[in-house]
Design an enzyme around this catalytic site. Sequence first.
Site, PDB file in Angstrom:
ATOM      1  N   LYS A  38      36.049  44.307  42.933  1.00 46.35           N
ATOM      2  CA  LYS A  38      36.802  45.541  43.157  1.00 46.35           C
ATOM      3  C   LYS A  38      36.000  46.484  44.068  1.00 46.35           C
ATOM      4  O   LYS A  38      34.792  46.334  44.194  1.00 46.35           O
ATOM      5  CB  LYS A  38      37.105  46.220  41.815  1.00 46.35           C
ATOM      6  N   HIS A  39      36.650  47.429  44.777  1.00 43.79           N
ATOM      7  CA  HIS A  39      38.058  47.804  44.794  1.00 43.79           C
ATOM      8  C   HIS A  39      38.580  47.519  46.202  1.00 43.79           C
ATOM      9  O   HIS A  39      38.214  48.238  47.134  1.00 43.79           O
ATOM     10  CB  HIS A  39      38.247  49.272  44.490  1.00 43.79           C
ATOM     11  N   ASP A  80      36.067  47.114  31.334  1.00 47.51           N
ATOM     12  CA  ASP A  80      35.097  47.524  32.351  1.00 47.51           C
ATOM     13  C   ASP A  80      33.703  47.487  31.745  1.00 47.51           C
ATOM     14  O   ASP A  80      33.285  48.449  31.084  1.00 47.51           O
ATOM     15  CB  ASP A  80      35.380  48.961  32.809  1.00 47.51           C
ATOM     16  N   ARG A 132      31.691  51.392  28.066  1.00 39.85           N
ATOM     17  CA  ARG A 132      32.907  51.804  27.371  1.00 39.85           C
ATOM     18  C   ARG A 132      32.716  51.973  25.860  1.00 39.85           C
ATOM     19  O   ARG A 132      33.426  52.740  25.231  1.00 39.85           O
ATOM     20  CB  ARG A 132      34.018  50.780  27.621  1.00 39.85           C
ATOM     21  N   ARG A 146      27.279  52.704  41.192  1.00 40.78           N
ATOM     22  CA  ARG A 146      28.025  51.496  40.826  1.00 40.78           C
ATOM     23  C   ARG A 146      27.977  50.460  41.957  1.00 40.78           C
ATOM     24  O   ARG A 146      28.368  49.305  41.747  1.00 40.78           O
ATOM     25  CB  ARG A 146      29.472  51.842  40.505  1.00 40.78           C
ATOM     26  N   HIS A 176      40.326  58.763  40.779  1.00 36.84           N
ATOM     27  CA  HIS A 176      40.823  59.209  39.475  1.00 36.84           C
ATOM     28  C   HIS A 176      41.474  60.588  39.591  1.00 36.84           C
ATOM     29  O   HIS A 176      42.290  60.964  38.754  1.00 36.84           O
ATOM     30  CB  HIS A 176      39.685  59.292  38.448  1.00 36.84           C
ATOM     31  N   ASP A 205      44.089  48.779  40.141  1.00 35.06           N
ATOM     32  CA  ASP A 205      43.264  49.671  39.341  1.00 35.06           C
ATOM     33  C   ASP A 205      44.204  50.351  38.327  1.00 35.06           C
ATOM     34  O   ASP A 205      45.420  50.165  38.358  1.00 35.06           O
ATOM     35  CB  ASP A 205      42.575  50.700  40.241  1.00 35.06           C
TER      36      ASP A 205
END
Length: 261
Positions: free
Chosen positions: A168-169, A71, A79, A138, A181, A253
């Site tokens: 995505k998504h 990502d 990350r 995002r 999440h 995902d």
Amino acid sequence: MSELRRRAAGLVIPRADARSWHDSTYRDALYNLIDEGVGGIGVFLGGLDETARMIDDLRTRGGRRLLFAADYEHGLPMRLDGGIAFPRAMALGRTLPGITEHVAAAIAQEARALGVFWNFAPVCDINSDPNNPIINTRSFGETPDTVARHVEAYVRGTQSQRVMACAKHVPGHGDTSVDSHMALPTIAITREVAETREFLPFRAAIDAGVASLMMGHILVPFLDPDRPASLSSNVITDLVRTAWGFDGLVTTDALDMRAIT
């Protein structure tokens, strides 16, 4: 090992954190997964140099068949501890698509230098709910047209550097105040709204030649009242493959997200 088990393993991408690479037990667990035939590795936390060394080590173990993914929506620092941090998508959405294309190409260059050839970006979700806790900045913006134009640019920029982009998504995670999440969001929109809003950026990505699509852990009742998009043949087969005509790579995902667990 049975051929069926190896074929199943080839559809799985485990996570690897370079910050844990010094632990021999951790390394051995990943080596065992590679030996079982997993199809790739999702690269997450760590420093630049240690991540590059980890990727080289895993590639030596698994050979050229392994696909390394990450990502890096706004750059490696999403990350990793290092790399160039670029503006978030919402900031890019206020500029010209050509700038987004240039940024995406620069991110892809850094990813490829590290050994990552699949970037889980761009985000195609429209920021239609201002209380959205996970999409928010995002997203390239609040309108389908803005998001679609910048999605196309991001795909072009990424894939110009021989790195796969991932839209995505699917089928659109923007119109919810729930973080997938943490729980399973339900997006209670009609097909008519989805066709004129949520679906447009994904169709734009496909038209731009995107190599892959990521299915979101979101429940969209008009598509499938029982299963999240990531686990739904109604979404993956009927919508993405048949209606949209997408024949590239499809991924879910992360399967450790609480929307699924």
